[in-house]
Design a protein around this motif. Structure first.
Motif, PDB file in Angstrom:
ATOM      1  N   VAL B  17       0.819  -1.219   0.000  1.00  0.00           N
ATOM      2  CA  VAL B  17       0.000   0.000   0.000  1.00  0.00           C
ATOM      3  C   VAL B  17       0.851   1.267   0.000  1.00  0.00           C
ATOM      4  O   VAL B  17       0.415   2.320  -0.459  1.00  0.00           O
ATOM      5  N   ASP B  18       2.081   1.161   0.490  1.00  0.00           N
ATOM      6  CA  ASP B  18       2.945   2.351   0.502  1.00  0.00           C
ATOM      7  C   ASP B  18       3.287   2.813  -0.913  1.00  0.00           C
ATOM      8  O   ASP B  18       3.599   3.979  -1.136  1.00  0.00           O
ATOM      9  N   LYS B  19       3.248   1.865  -1.857  1.00  0.00           N
ATOM     10  CA  LYS B  19       3.627   2.234  -3.227  1.00  0.00           C
ATOM     11  C   LYS B  19       2.428   2.652  -4.073  1.00  0.00           C
ATOM     12  O   LYS B  19       2.587   3.104  -5.201  1.00  0.00           O
ATOM     13  N   CYS B  20       1.229   2.467  -3.555  1.00  0.00           N
ATOM     14  CA  CYS B  20       0.036   2.778  -4.363  1.00  0.00           C
ATOM     15  C   CYS B  20      -0.059   4.282  -4.579  1.00  0.00           C
ATOM     16  O   CYS B  20      -0.025   5.055  -3.624  1.00  0.00           O
ATOM     17  N   ASN B  21      -0.199   4.672  -5.845  1.00  0.00           N
ATOM     18  CA  ASN B  21      -0.316   6.092  -6.186  1.00  0.00           C
ATOM     19  C   ASN B  21      -1.753   6.460  -6.514  1.00  0.00           C
ATOM     20  O   ASN B  21      -2.033   7.550  -6.983  1.00  0.00           O
ATOM     21  N   GLY B  22      -2.666   5.518  -6.295  1.00  0.00           N
ATOM     22  CA  GLY B  22      -4.095   5.820  -6.428  1.00  0.00           C
ATOM     23  C   GLY B  22      -4.568   6.079  -7.841  1.00  0.00           C
ATOM     24  O   GLY B  22      -5.571   6.754  -8.036  1.00  0.00           O
ATOM     25  N   CYS B  23      -3.901   5.538  -8.852  1.00  0.00           N
ATOM     26  CA  CYS B  23      -4.285   5.879 -10.231  1.00  0.00           C
ATOM     27  C   CYS B  23      -5.441   5.029 -10.751  1.00  0.00           C
ATOM     28  O   CYS B  23      -6.057   5.354 -11.745  1.00  0.00           O
ATOM     29  N   ARG B  24      -5.675   3.910 -10.109  1.00  0.00           N
ATOM     30  CA  ARG B  24      -6.791   3.023 -10.459  1.00  0.00           C
ATOM     31  C   ARG B  24      -6.651   2.380 -11.844  1.00  0.00           C
ATOM     32  O   ARG B  24      -7.640   1.923 -12.431  1.00  0.00           O
ATOM     33  N   ALA B  25      -5.416   2.320 -12.352  1.00  0.00           N
ATOM     34  CA  ALA B  25      -5.199   1.611 -13.617  1.00  0.00           C
ATOM     35  C   ALA B  25      -5.597   0.146 -13.448  1.00  0.00           C
ATOM     36  O   ALA B  25      -6.083  -0.492 -14.386  1.00  0.00           O
ATOM     37  N   VAL B  51      -9.602   0.242  -5.560  1.00  0.00           N
ATOM     38  CA  VAL B  51      -8.699   0.954  -4.666  1.00  0.00           C
ATOM     39  C   VAL B  51      -9.549   1.777  -3.703  1.00  0.00           C
ATOM     40  O   VAL B  51     -10.288   2.659  -4.120  1.00  0.00           O
ATOM     41  N   PHE B  53      -9.694   4.588  -1.514  1.00  0.00           N
ATOM     42  CA  PHE B  53      -8.812   5.677  -1.130  1.00  0.00           C
ATOM     43  C   PHE B  53      -9.493   6.923  -0.622  1.00  0.00           C
ATOM     44  O   PHE B  53     -10.530   7.330  -1.084  1.00  0.00           O
ATOM     45  N   ASN B  58      -4.731   9.974   3.656  1.00  0.00           N
ATOM     46  CA  ASN B  58      -3.616   9.190   3.107  1.00  0.00           C
ATOM     47  C   ASN B  58      -3.889   7.685   3.151  1.00  0.00           C
ATOM     48  O   ASN B  58      -3.017   6.888   3.467  1.00  0.00           O
ATOM     49  N   TYR B  60      -4.741   4.502   0.985  1.00  0.00           N
ATOM     50  CA  TYR B  60      -4.730   3.966  -0.382  1.00  0.00           C
ATOM     51  C   TYR B  60      -4.608   2.451  -0.271  1.00  0.00           C
ATOM     52  O   TYR B  60      -3.518   1.945  -0.051  1.00  0.00           O
ATOM     53  N   ILE B 132       2.656  -0.238 -12.851  1.00  0.00           N
ATOM     54  CA  ILE B 132       4.108  -0.139 -13.035  1.00  0.00           C
ATOM     55  C   ILE B 132       4.778   0.567 -11.857  1.00  0.00           C
ATOM     56  O   ILE B 132       5.985   0.702 -11.817  1.00  0.00           O
ATOM     57  N   THR B 133       3.997   0.992 -10.882  1.00  0.00           N
ATOM     58  CA  THR B 133       4.613   1.518  -9.661  1.00  0.00           C
ATOM     59  C   THR B 133       4.893   0.393  -8.664  1.00  0.00           C
ATOM     60  O   THR B 133       5.393   0.632  -7.579  1.00  0.00           O
TER      61      THR B 133
END
Lengths: 651, 182
Positions: B17-25, B51, B53, B58, B60, B132-133
């Motif tokens: 979860v620390d790497k999730c940038n919330g883009c919902r791809a 996701v 979020f 904060n 995600y 890709i994150t």
């Protein structure tokens, strides 16, 4: 079935409280694609030149782009357009985030507002259910706070909200529309939203968006994603860190601000601090940034992390992206900690992070030069940071001098007089620009600054490097995998471009080359704005994943339209001319197409005239920047030519 | 009843979860992959991953659709992590009647992650490919799977209890009816 687009617009008359779902003409996608371009078409059709920005007849349009909601990475932009209270021309501003895809999933390509609501309202759209709801409890609430309240009262964290703060409610010309980590900030569209009595638009959608040729489209999207990964692993060498990768300049990620702090201007776009960035400053700023930044975040369906969740101790959390990190800091001669703190308040108020700091710095300058007096600034603290907070509070409430400043530097200077005009020195078409003052005229930038319809350089500049690479070896390295160029000649332009000597600015790139380069940059922006693509993956950065060679296939597979580079270029020209015609009908002429006088120290009036002549000629415009009848007719804009002819604008 | 322990290759998606940038791809591509024909339509509401979020807190958290459950939980938990409160529905993978999450928006039928198993073999699930994150990482591991070793004697005991309760005739009728339905 309609592909990529939904085929429906939502028409909301706020005066009468009438809501209609209206099917759109499929032919429009063929002619214009969508997004900004079909929005411009609506404005052209419905808004005669005498319509004032705060007239009930001035529409406010929220538009998705053609590819929003499809798997195309980065297609998430919402385009908001209206007549700008500041420039009195077409005002359009775009935001990322999640609004446009959600609107598509709700079943609409656009929301078109007209009229004015007598009371403050918010709009709730949940698929086919559309409501105009009372927003009296949201009056005066912050733009970020408003999103939270609406999500809670609708009991749906997935609802996407675009809201204005106090600035929009009070019709401040720098008012933005805020949407989470994104905002549509430029040209005062938040003021028009406030004028219509709309506090917020909340959208939730659970419908499908279809694409015409799924397998082919998926493969193309996958190729784009792979190229993004490739570019992540291969930053462009020889340029500053923020230009090496994709996305918006990665201001939230990078701490190194040597370039901005030493090359951009401080105060009211006045002072250059060439020795500002020291190891001590870097250490302090790193501490500040890393302590308030909770997470790097993205827009819908995009891996670039251009935004951040910012939590400053003692203040409510907000989100930030890009350059607003520095605009307040540098305008107030302060440091980064101040920047993050005041940006929190500014975001809740909902103001443009470009214009607002400049307006405040302008006021401070006027005071220091005796044009504004103690009477004007009664109660204002003496320290610079205190002054900025005080001015911000006055501006968004339109109190005292704040009421004058709330119209931006151009109009405020006109109102104040006493030589204040000299201090409103950083405008194009009455709109504040980046705080940038340079030495030698760059012919490409000269043209972009002059002729950009949005009056904002970041919405026209792009993937042609801003300055030459010093050595031939670097240039050769750069052009080696430069697949994005529309034509091989652009590689030659770059290879020949020197830092000094005959083949350097301002005479190289030559006039013709400059026009070619500008046309390419513009073309990509206009395509992006029509399909709803973020410029950060296309028209803005060096070597982007979307370009003129893959766009036709992507658009075609998504929509089923037949497309190739020539066709796409023709659509771009049609859209470019339609927006130009709208502004020409409102009075835009060559005389308005000027960068700030002090933008470059070394100016070349003769060359500048020739550049503008050549650009107009290339575009098929007359010497006053007006599209000719032939140009318009060639682009299926005969009806535009006819209108301009009837009004005596085309002779 | 005894248990038999088998070794089996299992699949899972590790969520950072620390790497999730919330883009919902992940949501986007999941819904596209499961459309018919494949990739023909797109709608995150049909996705088997969502996701959760709340940017201002904060939070995600990507969550995969798990098993369908016919009734909602009796009691609910609240988790406190790093000083923040989380409702346990936020982490729950079940398609359950008390929320709309993980139900087809049209039919209301439950959704469940299938690890994109009809994708060509050896491929990672689509959500992982599109993340890709690296918030989502596909893993195969040798897990232990327990299987109940059903003994006829145990069945006898159960049946005897049923007969005692409902009578032999009723149980026979029920078995016959169930057998007909297949």
């Amino acid at each position: 079935m309609r592909y990529a687009e939904t085929g429906y617009n939502l028409e909301i008359d706020l005066t009468r409280g009438n809501i209609e779902r209206v099917e759109t003409d499929p032919k429009l996608a063929e002619l214009h694609l969508g997004g900004l371009a079909t929005t411009a078409k609506i404005l052209w059709d419905r808004v005669p030149p005498e319509t004032e920005p705060f007239s009930p007849n001035n529409p406010l349009i929220f538009s998705t782009g053609l590819l929003c909601g499809t798997p195309a990475t980065g297609a998430n932009r919402t385009i908001v357009a209206t007549v700008s209270p500041q420039t009195l021309l077409m005002g359009y501003s775009m935001m990322g985030g999640f609004f446009a895809p959600e609107l598509k999933y709700a079943g609409y390509d656009k929301i078109i507002f007209r009229g004015k609501s007598p009371d403050l309202v918010y709009i709730y759209i949940s698929n086919d259910k559309v409501e105009i709801r009372d927003a009296s409890h949201l009056k005066g609430k912050g733009a970020v706070e408003t999103v939270d309240i609406i999500q809670q009262e609708l009991n749906d964290p997935k609802v996407q909200v675009a809201a204005i703060g106090l600035a929009g409610e009070n019709r401040v010309y720098m008012a933005s529309i805020e949407h989470g980590r994104s905002s549509a900030s430029r040209l005062g569209i938040g003021a028009v939203m406030g004028d219509k009595g709309i506090k917020a638009v909340a959208v939730r959608g659970t419908k499908d968006i279809n694409v015409a040729r799924p397998a082919e489209f998926y493969k193309l999207c996958n190729d784009v994603l792979k190229y993004i990964q490739f570019r992540d692993d291969h930053p462009v060498p020889g340029v500053m860190p923020i230009l090496q990768g994709l996305g918006s300049p990665q201001e939230m990620k990078h701490v190194d601000e040597a370039w901005h702090t030493q090359n951009f201007m401080w105060g009211n776009s006045r002072v250059r601090k060439r020795d500002y960035w020291t190891p001590e400053v870097e250490e302090k700023w790193r501490g500040t940034q890393e302590s308030v930044r909770k997470r790097l975040i993205s827009c819908y369906n995009c891996p670039m992390k251009c935004g951040a969740v910012i939590s400053v101790p003692g203040l409510s959390t907000y989100m930030m992206k890009c350059f607003s990190k520095l605009t307040y800091t540098m305008a107030a001669f302060a440091d980064l900690d101040f920047g993050f703190r005041i940006a929190q308040r500014a975001t809740e108020y909902g103001v443009d992070g470009f214009s607002t700091p400049q307006v405040m710095a302008f006021a401070v300058e006027l005071y220091e030069n005796g044009i504004l007096t103690d009477a004007d600034l009664e109660g204002c603290p003496a320290d610079n940071e205190g002054r900025f907070y005080w001015l911000l509070d006055r501006i968004v409430r339109r109190e005292g001098i704040g009421d004058v400043l709330a119209n931006g530097t151009y109009w405020a200077a006109q109102h104040i007089g006493k030589g204040a005009e000299e201090f409103a020195h950083n405008n194009i078409k009455k709109h504040e620009q980046l705080p940038l003052k340079l030495g030698m005229l760059n012919p490409v930038y000269y043209l972009m600054y002059c002729t950009g319809e949005k009056a904002n350089i970041t919405q026209i500049e792009g993937q042609f490097p801003q300055s030459p690479f010093p050595t031939m070896a670097e240039r050769e390295e750069f052009v080696k995998d430069w697949i994005q160029v529309p034509d091989e000649k652009f590689k030659q332009y770059l290879l020949g471009w020197e830092l000094r000597g005959e083949r350097s600015n301002p005479y190289y790139p030559t006039i013709d080359m400059s026009v070619d380069i500008v046309d390419w940059q513009e073309k990509m922006h206009y395509i992006d704005d029509a399909v709803g693509m973020c410029a950060g993956l296309s028209s803005f950065p060096l070597k982007p994943p979307y370009h003129i060679h893959n766009y036709p296939a992507i658009i075609s597979a998504a929509t089923g339209l037949e497309m190739n580079e020539d066709k796409l270029t023709e659509i771009y020209n049609r859209n470019r001319n339609l927006i130009r015609a709208f502004n020409v009908r409102r009075g835009l002429r060559r005389a308005d197409e000027k960068p700030p006088e002090d933008h470059w120290k070394n100016r070349f009036p003769e060359l500048e005239e020739k550049l503008l002549d050549a650009y107009y000629k290339f575009k098929g415009w007359d010497n006053d920047g007006i599209p000719t009848k032939e140009t318009l007719q060639r682009l299926d804009l005969g009806y535009v030519a006819e209108d301009l002819e009837q009004r005596g604008i085309i002779k | 009843m005894s248990m038999v322990v088998n070794k089996k290759l299992k699949k899972r998606i590790r969520i950072d979860v620390d790497k999730c940038n919330g883009c919902r791809a992940c949501e986007m591509i999941c819904s596209a992959f499961h459309a018919t024909p494949k990739y023909s339509s797109n709608n995150p509401e049909r996705s088997r991953i969502r996701v959760m979020f709340e940017p201002l807190r904060n939070i995600y958290v990507p969550v995969y659709a798990g098993e369908y459950t016919a009734s909602e939980c009796m009691g609910k938990n609240e988790y406190v992590i790093d000083g923040k409160k989380y409702d346990d529905c936020g982490f729950c993978r079940a398609a359950c009647p008390s929320r709309t999450l993980f139900h087809e928006p049209d039919s209301g039928l439950p959704l469940k992650c299938d690890m994109c198993e009809d994708n060509p073999p050896d491929e990672e699930p689509l959500c992982v490919q599109w993340c890709i994150t690296d918030a989502l990482v596909y893993e195969e591991y040798e897990g232990e799977e327990t299987e109940e070793d059903v003994k006829i004697a145990d069945v006898d005991i159960s049946m005897e209890e049923m007969v005692a309760k409902y009578g032999l005739q009723k149980v026979l009728e029920t078995v016959a009816r169930m057998a007909q339905k297949g």
